[in-house]
Scaffold this motif. Structure first.
Motif, PDB file in Angstrom:
ATOM      1  N   UNK A 161       0.799  -1.221   0.000  1.00 28.66           N
ATOM      2  CA  UNK A 161       0.000   0.000   0.000  1.00 28.66           C
ATOM      3  C   UNK A 161       0.836   1.278   0.000  1.00 28.66           C
ATOM      4  N   UNK A 162       2.068   1.201  -0.505  1.00 28.66           N
ATOM      5  CA  UNK A 162       2.843   2.419  -0.685  1.00 28.66           C
ATOM      6  C   UNK A 162       2.289   3.216  -1.862  1.00 28.66           C
ATOM      7  N   UNK A 190      -0.017   1.061   7.035  1.00 28.35           N
ATOM      8  CA  UNK A 190       1.187   1.367   6.265  1.00 28.35           C
ATOM      9  C   UNK A 190       1.813   2.683   6.713  1.00 28.35           C
ATOM     10  N   UNK A 191       3.129   2.670   6.896  1.00 30.16           N
ATOM     11  CA  UNK A 191       3.884   3.904   7.102  1.00 30.16           C
ATOM     12  C   UNK A 191       4.458   4.282   5.740  1.00 30.16           C
ATOM     13  N   UNK A 192       4.009   5.390   5.177  1.00 30.44           N
ATOM     14  CA  UNK A 192       4.511   5.781   3.867  1.00 30.44           C
ATOM     15  C   UNK A 192       6.003   6.060   3.959  1.00 30.44           C
ATOM     16  N   UNK A 193       6.777   5.393   3.100  1.00 31.65           N
ATOM     17  CA  UNK A 193       8.230   5.515   3.174  1.00 31.65           C
ATOM     18  C   UNK A 193       8.725   6.789   2.493  1.00 31.65           C
ATOM     19  N   UNK A 194      10.027   7.000   2.563  1.00 31.83           N
ATOM     20  CA  UNK A 194      10.596   8.254   2.064  1.00 31.83           C
ATOM     21  C   UNK A 194      10.323   8.448   0.582  1.00 31.83           C
ATOM     22  N   UNK A 199       7.963  11.510  -3.611  1.00 27.26           N
ATOM     23  CA  UNK A 199       7.226  11.525  -4.878  1.00 27.26           C
ATOM     24  C   UNK A 199       5.937  12.328  -4.739  1.00 27.26           C
ATOM     25  N   UNK A 200       5.221  12.114  -3.637  1.00 27.45           N
ATOM     26  CA  UNK A 200       3.961  12.813  -3.441  1.00 27.45           C
ATOM     27  C   UNK A 200       4.178  14.315  -3.271  1.00 27.45           C
ATOM     28  N   UNK A 201       5.179  14.677  -2.485  1.00 30.12           N
ATOM     29  CA  UNK A 201       5.430  16.105  -2.256  1.00 30.12           C
ATOM     30  C   UNK A 201       5.899  16.799  -3.529  1.00 30.12           C
ATOM     31  N   UNK A 223       9.122  -2.011  13.702  1.00 26.14           N
ATOM     32  CA  UNK A 223      10.045  -2.700  12.786  1.00 26.14           C
ATOM     33  C   UNK A 223      10.995  -1.748  12.062  1.00 26.14           C
ATOM     34  N   UNK A 224      11.456  -0.730  12.764  1.00 26.08           N
ATOM     35  CA  UNK A 224      12.451   0.204  12.220  1.00 26.08           C
ATOM     36  C   UNK A 224      11.938   1.020  11.040  1.00 26.08           C
ATOM     37  N   UNK A 225      10.629   1.073  10.832  1.00 25.01           N
ATOM     38  CA  UNK A 225      10.092   1.994   9.833  1.00 25.01           C
ATOM     39  C   UNK A 225      10.277   3.425  10.326  1.00 25.01           C
ATOM     40  N   UNK A 226      10.480   4.336   9.406  1.00 22.61           N
ATOM     41  CA  UNK A 226      10.726   5.740   9.753  1.00 22.61           C
ATOM     42  C   UNK A 226       9.467   6.555   9.530  1.00 22.61           C
TER      43      UNK A 226
END
Length: 406
Positions: A161-162, A190-194, A199-201, A223-226
């Motif tokens: 789901x990114x 879902x944590x949206x990744x960098x 891309x979205x910004x 789980x170390x997601x940022x």
């Protein structure tokens, strides 16, 4: 013509369960009736519900404040100053972003009202709002209530789901004004990744759009997601309105305290309309929120408990035949693909009838929600009772599969 037909068309087709059956958990008397019958509720995103969960430090503050007599009075509509200062400190610690408590922060009576208020000043008839799907149902409905059209942008389980920015590009028009995201995502966790966020910004800046970002589930990332706040990305603070809550991370849903962070050019407008649209947030609840945010032991304790609960839920749900589930990266929610067993409505109704547990149908969360269930795995304070409930759901779905000849 009936008097109802005189209503604004944005509101006229809303249904509260008085004349037709409404299955959405937060509409009408449905949940109250189920609670009265002794059903287990895993359809409200309210940690530890229905068990007591006020931390001792917060309870003491509330009792002391009541004894002082002050909570019978208003705070300023923009919110208690000490609470705004506490939030500014928290944002600085979490995201290295300097905020002026008197220019960039507005206290709201919960993040739901804050989310609608964040969108309201920007949207008019004919505007379009791009919203990831699946997503929080209010994101879609709020756009409609503001007169705009919600444009569903699909997210796919195959990449957890990114964001796929090409799906946004396909849907941009001359009427697009805003993007609304819930980050971390509700219902998928879902944590949206960098990459997704960059891309979205870039997309938002390219087309000169506004971003509304709901960060109600930001406090528990696994789980170390940022956790990256879009408002901190270069060029985004002046075009981003971010809403927050103490309900999910701190388990204080009943206090109804949220807040908005925005650039002062936008905040000036929000401050100007607050008393008319929102009113002042409950005084006692704001005093309690200060303590909750300052007492770092609360969040630490809840993080450990909710991580353990996430793991228990995943262990059980991932072992159910004919059901697929991704391990949630954040928060308090599990998102189950039950499409092999039936529609969302059919499977949720079967669980309700046979296990006496209320879960969310996936369809309110968007066009991608059919065939899914949302389960609030953080409900119930006791892990053993929660596991028992998860196992009842498992047993129920195994029985359903057998009935269908699977």
């Amino acid at each position: 013509m009936s008097i109802k037909e005189k209503m604004n068309h944005r509101f006229g087709d809303l249904q509260g369960g008085l004349f037709t059956k409404v299955t959405k958990a937060d509409v009408g008397e449905n949940v109250g009736n189920l609670i009265a019958q002794g059903y287990t509720m895993m359809s409200w995103a309210d940690p530890f519900f229905p068990d007591p969960s006020i931390p001792a430090s917060v309870e003491k503050t509330m009792i002391d404040e009541i004894k002082s007599g002050f909570p019978s009075h208003y705070t300023m509509p923009m919110g208690d100053r000490k609470l705004r200062e506490t939030i500014a400190k928290r944002i600085k610690e979490n995201y290295q972003l300097e905020l002026d408590p008197s220019r960039n922060i507005l206290i709201t009576p919960g993040s739901d009202s804050g989310l609608l208020y964040a969108m309201l000043p920007f949207l008019s008839e004919g505007d379009e709002v791009l919203i990831p799907d699946p997503s929080y149902p209010s994101n879609f409905l709020n756009a409609k209530l503001c007169g705009a059209k919600a444009i569903h942008v699909p997210l796919y389980s195959k990449n957890n789901y990114q964001i796929d920015i090409q799906e946004f590009e396909k849907r941009i028009t001359n009427h697009t004004k805003m993007v609304v995201i819930t980050h971390p995502n509700n219902p998928t966790g879902t944590v949206f990744n960098k990459k997704s966020l960059m891309d979205l910004c870039d997309f938002i800046k390219k087309y000169d759009l506004v971003l509304v970002c709901d960060q109600a589930f930001e406090d528990h990332i696994y789980d170390d997601n940022e956790m990256i706040a879009p408002m901190t990305i270069d060029g985004m603070f002046e075009r981003t309105i971010t809403t927050f809550s103490i309900s999910k991370g701190l388990g204080l849903s009943g206090l109804r305290v949220g807040y908005i962070v925005a650039d002062d050019q936008l905040m000036d407008v929000y401050y100007g309309g607050t008393v008319n649209v929102l009113g002042a947030t409950n005084t006692l609840a704001q005093k309690a929120a200060i303590t909750a945010l300052e007492d770092e032991s609360i969040l630490k304790d809840y993080h450990e408990r909710l991580l353990k609960r996430r793991n228990i839920a995943y262990e059980v749900f991932s072992s159910i035949p004919h059901v697929k589930v991704l391990k949630p990266e954040s928060g308090i929610l599990s998102w189950l693909d039950v499409s092999q067993l039936g529609t969302s409505q059919e499977v949720a109704a079967y669980i309700l009838e046979h296990a006496h547990i209320s879960v969310n149908e996936g369809t309110p969360y968007g066009e991608q929600g059919e065939g899914y269930l949302r389960i609030v795995h953080a409900c119930l304070a006791d892990d053993n009772k929660a596991r028992e409930a998860f196992l009842k759901i498992k047993e129920c779905l195994i029985k359903l599969a057998k009935e269908k000849g699977l």
